[in-house]
Design an enzyme around this catalytic site. Structure first.
Site, PDB file in Angstrom:
ATOM      1  CD  GLU A 348     -22.022  -7.791  -0.507  1.00 22.57           C
ATOM      2  OE1 GLU A 348     -22.202  -6.859  -1.320  1.00 22.57           O
ATOM      3  OE2 GLU A 348     -22.945  -8.423   0.024  1.00 22.57           O
ATOM      4  CB  SER A 351     -24.100  -8.413   3.529  1.00 21.43           C
ATOM      5  OG  SER A 351     -24.534  -7.093   3.646  1.00 21.43           O
ATOM      6  NE  ARG A 390     -20.649 -12.306  -4.828  1.00 26.69           N
ATOM      7  CZ  ARG A 390     -21.166 -11.093  -4.757  1.00 26.69           C
ATOM      8  NH1 ARG A 390     -20.861 -10.283  -3.736  1.00 26.69           N
ATOM      9  NH2 ARG A 390     -21.995 -10.663  -5.697  1.00 26.69           N
TER      10      ARG A 390
END
Length: 423
Positions: A348, A351, A390
């Site tokens: 992920e 979101s 990330r």
RNA sequence: GGAGAGAUGGCUGAGUGGCCGAAAGCGAGCGCCUGCUAAGCGCUUGUACGCCCUAAAAGGUGUACCGCGGGUUCGAAUCCCGCUCUCUCCGCCA
């Protein structure tokens, strides 16, 4: 928070929807509190009405110099009764509110039933996974070998799940942040916001972090403030307790912020590397829209987040969270998962959610219709665009080379003084 | 950190115990008038919750709300206490 009138009329439907999320709701308790509240309210309002009328009478009598001691005494009793009822009413409303505040949102009809993240349907997949003629390394090895990520010193300075960035690592984080902000403000029509990085209890309640998820937050001692777990909190709360004009909708905001998460209950998970940190940077997109367009806005929002990965040429897939995986406040969520060669997994990186009127109701965010002037709750949405740490992980792992160096994605080079290779 | 001033409707701003959900002005909406524009005139213009009515709205009715929370009183925007925020001055500080 759910609409209490909607809940009253759809008890069984809501109960089943909550079961699909894996939540058992005691509807009997709701009905009891709701009925009790309305009963007391009716009684106390009749008494107040009487008091208002008689008090006016007393005023007139006094003006005419007439004796009013008897009705004053009688009204004293009525007032005492009102006071008692008010206390019970207040307690009942607190109980009812506390009950409603921990009920999650009702999933949108398009959300699939599932029991874990394994059941999230893949909506689309983009990009070619890079092929290496060597064994790709996880980002923590790449980062340490290049001396751009220092996990040991991050832990020394603060503790586990904190990382020190150095040199080109720090620059890469900053470059990615600026690239994303520029993309969203210049190409996608968002207004840049730089919010406070702490928020008070009302704001945390408005977006749904409180009261249920206090253990996930860092609370600042001796204050009413919490470190924000996402810019969603301060940015969505910009319009708390406001009535906006319909002509001003939809509103698009984008904000960079550090995010602070206690990560309670994730011990032993992603202990290495940048994936799960107590502090990380994120660029967040937030939208306020009319109810009838919020699902179109969700698609556009998700596309805006995907565009970041497309321009970075990082493969990803988009999944739709199933009922069991859906966040507390969300009616529908798309997760965008970037391909990480070092871990041979999609992880992920964004979101994107539509909260419909769930947050708007908690935070009293409304708008006035141009046609007719009615006041309605608006819909709120948000999505990461993207999680910066990330994204660093995805760049390092996808752009690594056999000699341990990392090629800088072309779109980032202008943001890094033309640097082409991190070595 | 110390001293002081303030917080009223979309905005400005009156209101120091009952006639105040709140004057007046501005803004906004609707109508009238004027050949267009401007001016003028009249009306309207907060939110939440409950109940009645309704298929649902609309409508009716009651209650609450003058920064927030308590208190005094038959009755509070108005008096008392606590808190929050804003502004000014002093100190400190990036």
């Amino acid at each position: 928070m759910l609409d209490i009138k909607y809940l009253r009329q759809n008890l069984e439907h809501v109960r089943i929807k909550m079961l699909e999320r894996g939540q058992e709701i005691d509807m009997g308790r709701f009905t009891a509190l709701d009925t009790q509240r309305r009963d007391i309210l009716q009684e106390v309002e009749v008494l107040r009405s009487e008091r208002n009328a008689v008090s006016k009478e007393i005023g007139e009598k006094k003006k005419r110099k007439e004796d009013a001691t008897e009705i004053i005494a009688r009204m004293g009793e009525v007032s005492a009764r009102i006071k008692t009822l008010d206390e019970t009413l207040k307690q009942t409303e607190e109980d009812l509110n506390a009950f409603l505040m921990v009920i999650p949102n009702v999933p949108h009809e398009s959300v699939e039933y599932g029991t874990s993240s394994e059941d999230n349907p893949v909506i689309r997949t983009w990009g070619e996974k890079p092929v290496f003629d060597f064994t790709p390394k996880p980002h923590w090895d790449i980062g340490e070998d290049l001396k751009i990520l220092d996990f040991a010193r991050g832990a020394k300075i603060t503790g586990a799940r904190f990382t020190l960035y150095r040199g080109a690592g720090a620059l890469l984080e900053r470059a990615i942040t600026n690239f994303m902000l520029d993309l969203h403000t210049r190409q996608h029509g968002y207004l840049e916001i730089l919010p406070p990085f702490m928020a008070n209890r009302d704001s945390m309640t408005g977006t749904g972090q409180l009261p249920k998820f206090e253990e996930d937050l860092f609370h600042v001692e001796k204050t009413d403030y919490y470190l924000i777990p996402t810019a969603e909190v301060p940015v969505t709360n910009i319009h708390r307790d406001e009535i906006l004009e319909e002509k001003d909708l939809p509103i698009y905001y984008v904000a960079y912020s550090p995010c602070f998460r206690a990560e309670a209950g994730s011990y032993g998970k992603d202990t290495r590397g940048l994936i799960r940190q107590h502090q990380f940077n994120k660029v967040e997109m937030v939208k306020f829209s009319q109810p009838e367009t919020s699902y179109d806005e969700l698609e556009k929002l998700t596309a805006n987040a995907e565009e970041v990965l497309k321009r970075l040429k990082i493969p990803f897939r988009t999944v739709s969270l199933c009922t069991a995986d859906l966040g507390f406040s969300s009616a529908k969520t798309y997760d965008i998962e970037a391909w990480l060669p070092g871990q041979e997994a999609y992880r992920e990186i964004s979101s994107c959610s539509n909260f419909e009127d769930f947050q708007a109701r908690r935070g009293a965010m409304r708008f006035r219709r141009t046609d007719g002037g009615r006041v309605e709750f608006l819909h709120t949405l948000n999505g990461s665009g993207l999680a910066v740490g990330r994204t660093v992980v995805a760049v390092l792992e996808n752009y690594q080379q056999a000699d341990g160096t990392v090629v800088v994605p072309e779109v980032l080079r202008p943001y890094m003084g033309g640097l082409e290779i991190i070595r």
